[in-house]
Design an enzyme around this catalytic site. Structure first.
Site, PDB file in Angstrom:
ATOM      1  N   LYS A 142       0.880  -1.163   0.000  1.00 22.56           N
ATOM      2  CA  LYS A 142       0.000   0.000   0.000  1.00 22.56           C
ATOM      3  C   LYS A 142       0.917   1.212   0.000  1.00 22.56           C
ATOM      4  O   LYS A 142       1.501   1.576   1.022  1.00 22.56           O
ATOM      5  CB  LYS A 142      -0.913   0.008   1.218  1.00 22.56           C
ATOM      6  CG  LYS A 142      -1.859   1.189   1.212  1.00 22.56           C
ATOM      7  CD  LYS A 142      -3.010   0.967   2.155  1.00 22.56           C
ATOM      8  CE  LYS A 142      -4.037   2.097   2.192  1.00 22.56           C
ATOM      9  NZ  LYS A 142      -3.709   3.363   1.620  1.00 22.56           N
ATOM     10  N   ARG A 163      -6.412  12.086  -7.739  1.00 30.71           N
ATOM     11  CA  ARG A 163      -7.629  11.369  -7.384  1.00 30.71           C
ATOM     12  C   ARG A 163      -8.788  12.325  -7.137  1.00 30.71           C
ATOM     13  O   ARG A 163      -9.929  12.021  -7.449  1.00 30.71           O
ATOM     14  CB  ARG A 163      -7.380  10.530  -6.133  1.00 30.71           C
ATOM     15  CG  ARG A 163      -8.601   9.793  -5.654  1.00 30.71           C
ATOM     16  CD  ARG A 163      -8.268   8.898  -4.479  1.00 30.71           C
ATOM     17  NE  ARG A 163      -9.410   8.111  -4.074  1.00 30.71           N
ATOM     18  CZ  ARG A 163     -10.349   8.545  -3.239  1.00 30.71           C
ATOM     19  NH1 ARG A 163     -10.267   9.745  -2.731  1.00 30.71           N
ATOM     20  NH2 ARG A 163     -11.365   7.764  -2.920  1.00 30.71           N
TER      21      ARG A 163
HETATM   22  S1  IVH Z   1      -6.332  -0.370  -4.981  1.00 29.88           S
HETATM   23  C1  IVH Z   1     -10.597   0.285  -5.934  1.00 29.88           C
HETATM   24  N1  IVH Z   1      -3.794  -0.791  -4.536  1.00 29.88           N
HETATM   25  O1  IVH Z   1      -4.798   3.587  -1.206  1.00 29.88           O
HETATM   26  C2  IVH Z   1      -9.321  -0.126  -5.290  1.00 29.88           C
HETATM   27  N2  IVH Z   1      -4.726   1.256  -3.759  1.00 29.88           N
HETATM   28  O2  IVH Z   1      -7.817   3.949   0.022  1.00 29.88           O
HETATM   29  C3  IVH Z   1      -8.622   0.991  -4.660  1.00 29.88           C
HETATM   30  N3  IVH Z   1      -3.127   2.722  -2.624  1.00 29.88           N
HETATM   31  O3  IVH Z   1      -5.544   6.504  -2.318  1.00 29.88           O
HETATM   32  C4  IVH Z   1      -7.227   1.119  -4.875  1.00 29.88           C
HETATM   33  N4  IVH Z   1      -1.385   1.423  -2.839  1.00 29.88           N
HETATM   34  O4  IVH Z   1      -4.067   5.352  -4.052  1.00 29.88           O
HETATM   35  C5  IVH Z   1      -4.813   0.052  -4.380  1.00 29.88           C
HETATM   36  N5  IVH Z   1      -1.573  -1.320  -4.199  1.00 29.88           N
HETATM   37  C6  IVH Z   1      -2.576  -0.473  -4.062  1.00 29.88           C
HETATM   38  C7  IVH Z   1      -2.420   0.780  -3.409  1.00 29.88           C
HETATM   39  C8  IVH Z   1      -3.539   1.619  -3.279  1.00 29.88           C
HETATM   40  C9  IVH Z   1      -1.823   2.583  -2.395  1.00 29.88           C
HETATM   41  C10 IVH Z   1      -3.923   3.903  -2.232  1.00 29.88           C
HETATM   42  C11 IVH Z   1      -4.789   4.475  -3.294  1.00 29.88           C
HETATM   43  C12 IVH Z   1      -5.873   5.181  -2.532  1.00 29.88           C
HETATM   44  C13 IVH Z   1      -5.884   4.462  -1.234  1.00 29.88           C
HETATM   45  C14 IVH Z   1      -7.155   3.662  -1.123  1.00 29.88           C
END
Ligand code: IVH
Length: 713
Positions: A142, A163
């Site tokens: 993440k 975003r």
């Molecule tokens: S998936 C619909 N994968 O986390 C699925 N998000 O709360 C949503 N983020 O600001 C995103 N690493 O930018 C996904 N490997 C990852 C991620 C990721 C960071 C962030 C994303 C968003 C937040 C989601």
């Protein structure tokens, strides 16, 4: 911009706003909107200008969303200068808004293996997969940076955006083009893709961040608090060269949209999420690497191991990450899981334990609480801990300080785990240079300059107390506590207002709160008819609180929320407690002799009784029906919202008793085993119901003992 007491007031107010429910009437809403705007402006200033955020991004977002929600519900309250009326909450202007091709949702958070197991169980339920079949998860870091969305058309990058609010983002194509990890051209046509939207995160590598900050220091520019601030700040600057200078990179973690010339979704050609990421890697994008920071786990147990493993070695990673993201790998199953308006049900973020950090102990201050307990508070050199600046940490009591041998001037290790308040793990005594000063606990009340009020420490107690408060601070704290969310939850009565009313001589006893002169209040500076009326409403509402709240609000030493509930459940009227004996109190499980004595002492004092009687005359509820009590405890019980069924021969209790216990814990009793059933408790010789539940795979199966432990019996 503000002085320290203002900071404190605004921080308190933020916390209060975070924990109160959003208003339902326009009057209540107008007060909340006013407060929300004030604290949001303050936090924006702390974050963007002072560079010292006082709350986490998460909390800021929550405040912001609350304001947006209220403004949507009560459009009358909209104002041009509201923080929501910017393109985005940051201070950038001049980036046009663009609509994302599909909404960019958030992620649900989880914090431990149990949460992940729950997530797996939920996926299983949604996809109707029995317990003996594994679900495959793809896991990635993440990333803790700034979210970006890239649109490619006919193999060319045509748009880059932030975003924003998830529906619309800020278009910043020029800045995005300046990131060298983002291909300007990519052969999507190889996969029949004419138009695609990719999601990812812009980041600065940790060592690059250090260099950038060092350079800024030399040039006399303000330093960035962390790599994330540096990254999100960078892709929003006007000058794209700056983006290049800061060495921004982008990881791609999702193919959010991909269509062919006819507008048909062509993601179906990739059966799994992992496949799409691999393809994006082949097209030249920076992606988490298979077998290193990205992996496909064959079941949740493997996934948990992978997450725990990364939790331990997160610091070795080149970029800041604050957790791992688990995604159901198969797109077919993802479809079955579906979405809430906030997040996909097929993904979850596993958030790492908060990090530890070191800081310097500058001083220890002593604060007086509502029961006169003196709390030592460590004043620290501000330190960023899991996204929040920490500068003040409770040291609990004298023993805590002496057992850890904490000295002023020490470098201390501070920890903030999950959402728990920060605490000092230990002083780093190897860093001492001999100038550190042991903490001397005061013998006199720190609020009393004359030095005549001696503190006392009762036997077996950890706290030193001020036994007869002459400075009025304890009274103030008692009023504040009485009105607080945990106690009577009186909306519209801030600490500052309480202080003001005290100074005006309007508040001598708690009963006075319920006979305030609202006309006089409306004439006060800063008040008006409307806010006086709002206050009246808040107080009127509190009058009909269930009695466990009233009990808790009395600041009886050791009488917490839970004990108040337990005792309230045994009485019909608060004043019955006048006649209660020690035996009667301690008959209640979990009520000990110490708190019992304190309650008895409180109710033996005629002054307190007459205050309670006055309160009752003024309309405060002192009695309760059994239903009130049951409903209250059930709504917050350990099985709240669950459906439960008992089967087989129960050995520890009759079925009737069992069902009663389950209902008090908040569960509803089901009539049979179905996919809607949450829990099946099995006694001896359980038969077809058990078999059916096992086959469904979605029902939690408990023994009698497990059931008892779950409801805390
Ligand atoms: S998936 C619909 N994968 O986390 C699925 N998000 O709360 C949503 N983020 O600001 C995103 N690493 O930018 C996904 N490997 C990852 C991620 C990721 C960071 C962030 C994303 C968003 C937040 C989601």
């Amino acid at each position: 911009m503000h002085d320290v007491s203002e900071h404190r007031r605004l921080t308190d107010l933020s916390r209060k706003l975070l924990s109160t429910n959003t208003a339902n009437t326009e009057d209540e809403a107008s007060l909340q909107v006013r407060d929300l705007r004030e604290v949001i402006r303050f936090h924006e200033w702390r974050y963007y200008i002072a560079n010292e955020p006082l709350i986490s991004d998460f909390e800021y977002d929550k405040l912001f969303k609350k304001l947006q929600e209220l403004e949507n519900r009560f459009p009358n309250l909209l104002a041009e200068d509201s923080p929501t009326q910017r393109v985005s909450p940051d201070l950038t202007e001049g980036f046009p808004t663009v609509q994302h091709l599909t909404p960019m949702l958030s992620l649900e958070n989880s914090y431990n293996a149990d949460d992940l197991a729950d997530f797996d169980a939920q996926v299983r339920k949604l996809c109707m997969i029995p317990a003996d079949r594994d679900i495959e998860y793809c896991i990635e870091p993440k990333f803790d940076g700034g979210t970006i969305a890239l649109v490619y058309e006919n193999n060319a990058l045509v748009r880059g955006a932030s975003r924003g609010n998830g529906i619309e983002g800020e278009e910043m194509t020029n800045n995005i083009r300046a990131m060298r990890t983002i291909p300007l051209k990519a052969e999507f046509s190889r996969y029949g893709i004419v138009k695609a939207e990719l999601r990812g995160e812009a980041l600065i590598r940790k060592d690059v961040f250090d260099k950038v900050n060092a350079k800024r220091g030399k040039e006399g520019q303000p330093l960035f608090a962390n790599p994330r601030n540096a990254a999100t700040g960078a892709f929003k600057v006007k000058d794209s060269k700056e983006v290049e200078k800061r060495g921004l990179e982008a990881f791609i973690y999702q193919l959010g949209y991909a269509v062919d010339a006819n507008g048909n979704d062509v993601r179906v050609q990739f059966p799994t999420h992992d496949d799409t990421i691999e393809v994006l890697g082949k097209l030249g994008f920076k992606i988490p690497i298979h077998g290193f920071d990205r992996i496909v786990c064959k079941n949740i147990a493997e996934a948990i191991d992978f997450c725990n493993n990364w939790q331990e070695k997160r610091d070795t990673y080149d970029y800041e990450i604050d957790g791992m993201v688990l995604k159901v790998n198969s797109f077919e199953l993802q479809e079955k899981c579906g979405y809430t308006s906030h997040h996909p049900r097929w993904a979850v973020a596993f958030k790492f334990r908060a990090k530890q950090a070191t800081s310097k102990l500058l001083n220890v201050e002593f604060q007086v609480g509502k029961t006169g307990a003196i709390t030592p508070v460590a004043k620290l050199e501000p330190v960023a801990l899991a996204g929040v600046m920490v500068s003040s940490v409770s040291l609990h009591n004298e023993d805590f300080i002496s057992s850890k041998d904490i000295r002023i001037g020490d470098t201390v290790l501070v920890e903030r785990a999950g959402d728990v308040i920060p605490y000092i793990v230990k002083p780093l005594d190897e860093l001492r240079d001999g100038t550190e000063i042991p903490v001397v606990f005061p013998k006199n009340c720190p609020m009393d300059d004359s030095g005549s009020v001696k503190l006392v420490r009762a036997e077996g107690e950890a706290a030193w107390r001020c036994p007869n408060c002459i400075c009025g601070l304890q009274d103030y704290q008692k009023f504040v506590f009485h009105c607080s969310k945990d106690a009577m939850d009186i909306e519209g009565l801030s600490k500052a207002t309480i202080e003001r009313f005290l100074n005006l001589g309007w508040l001598n006893t708690l009963a006075d709160l319920y006979r305030l002169d609202y006309h006089a209040i409306s004439k006060l500076d800063g008040f008006g008819e409307k806010s006086a009326e709002n206050l009246r409403k808040g107080i009127e509402k509190a009058k009909s609180n269930p009695i466990h709240r009233l009990l808790h609000s009395l600041s009886i030493h050791h009488l917490g929320k839970k004990a108040s509930r337990l005792i309230a459940a045994e009485i019909g009227h608060v004043l019955e407690l006048k006649d209660w004996t020690l035996e009667k109190f301690t008959e209640i499980k979990d009520i000990g002799p110490v708190v019992s004595e304190n309650i008895m002492k409180y109710f033996a004092d005629e002054k307190n009784i007459s205050i309670l009687r006055e309160m009752e005359e003024l309309g405060v509820n002192l009695s309760q029906t059994e239903e009130d009590c049951k409903a209250e405890s059930a709504a917050e019980g350990p099985l709240a919202g669950k459906s439960i069924l008992f089967t087989g021969t129960l050995t520890q209790f009759s079925r009737e008793v069992a069902e009663g216990k389950a209902a008090s814990a908040g569960a509803s009793i089901a009539s049979g085993v179905s996919s809607k059933l949450d829990i099946l408790v099995v006694g001896e010789k359980a038969g077809s119901k058990l078999a059916k539940a096992q086959k469904l795979g979605t029902v939690e199966i408990l023994s009698e003992a497990e059931f008892l432990s779950k409801i805390g019996a």
